[in-house]
Design an enzyme around this catalytic site. Structure first.
Site, short mmCIF file in Angstrom:
data_model
loop_
_atom_site.label_atom_id
_atom_site.label_comp_id
_atom_site.label_asym_id
_atom_site.label_seq_id
_atom_site.Cartn_x
_atom_site.Cartn_y
_atom_site.Cartn_z
N TYR A 1 0.79 -1.23 0.00
CA TYR A 1 0.00 0.00 0.00
C TYR A 1 0.83 1.28 0.00
CZ TYR A 1 -3.44 -3.50 1.34
OH TYR A 1 -4.23 -4.62 1.37
N HIS B 1 -14.49 -8.40 -0.97
CA HIS B 1 -14.42 -9.81 -1.31
C HIS B 1 -15.58 -10.64 -0.78
CE1 HIS B 1 -10.54 -8.49 -2.59
NE2 HIS B 1 -10.17 -8.18 -1.36
N HIS C 1 -8.57 -0.21 -6.06
CA HIS C 1 -7.70 -0.87 -5.08
C HIS C 1 -6.29 -0.35 -5.28
CE1 HIS C 1 -10.90 -3.50 -3.92
NE2 HIS C 1 -11.16 -3.68 -5.20
N SER D 1 -3.56 -1.96 -4.27
CA SER D 1 -2.69 -3.08 -4.64
C SER D 1 -3.29 -3.84 -5.83
CB SER D 1 -2.54 -4.03 -3.45
OG SER D 1 -3.80 -4.58 -3.09
C1 DQA Z 1 -7.41 -3.14 -0.93
C2 DQA Z 1 -7.27 -4.63 -1.29
C3 DQA Z 1 -8.09 -5.51 -0.35
O1 DQA Z 1 -7.91 -6.88 -0.67
C4 DQA Z 1 -7.64 -5.30 1.08
O2 DQA Z 1 -8.45 -6.05 1.96
C5 DQA Z 1 -7.58 -3.88 1.49
C6 DQA Z 1 -7.07 -2.89 0.52
C7 DQA Z 1 -6.48 -2.26 -1.80
O3 DQA Z 1 -6.72 -1.05 -1.82
O4 DQA Z 1 -5.54 -2.76 -2.41
O5 DQA Z 1 -7.87 -3.52 2.63
O6 DQA Z 1 -8.75 -2.76 -1.18
#
Ligand code: DQA
Length: 149
Positions: A25, A83, A103, A105
């Protein structure tokens, strides 16, 4: 003329960006991301409003409020709710403005449970893997969609 209003919604654990798993992140905080979005919104002629919650019910209630507001678009990073939260997917499906999922990531290159989003089917499109730029790309996408309406 009033600028189109775009809501930026961040869900569970995302207030911890900057202190959380920097390999996935980065080091930018949610405040840093909001600032970058505010700057870009100015360039794109948009108004942005931010909301973050770790409480799914509050998040859903915010989406209901957005439905009754003058919102022109929504950007959502639902964190882990992405998810598994059918409740959140159902709430987003109520909205009749463009919604873009983001997202930080690349969820598809991570654990298997992150490969599937219950939200993807009810949003206009999804952007993942570009760090803070995921949000900025989403704002550009929403701006394009708003201008076509
Ligand atoms: C996320 C990806 C999700 O799998 C994870 O649970 C997060 C951050 C992202 O911004 O990459 O909390 O949403």
């Amino acid at each position: 003329m009033k600028k189109p209003l775009v809501f930026i919604l961040n869900g569970i654990n995302l207030n911890m960006f900057g202190r959380r798993d920097p390999a996935h992140y980065g080091t930018a905080t949610l405040g840093d991301i909001d600032q970058r979005l505010t700057e870009l919104a100015g360039e794109l002629g948009l108004e942005v409003e931010f909301f973050q919650s770790n409480h799914e019910g509050d998040f859903v209630e915010k989406i209901h409020q957005i439905h009754f507001s003058e919102a022109a678009g929504v950007i959502v990073n639902a964190g882990a709710w992405t998810h598994y939260s059918y409740g959140l997917a159902d709430a987003l499906a109520i909205l009749d403005v463009p919604v873009v999922e983001v997202h930080m990531s690349n969820v598809h290159a991570r654990e298997e449970f992150r490969h599937f989003s219950v939200l993807s089917g009810v949003v206009k499109g999804s952007i993942a893997g570009f760090g803070v730029d995921s949000y900025l790309l989403a704002l550009r996408a929403v701006a394009g969609l708003i201008s076509k309406r």
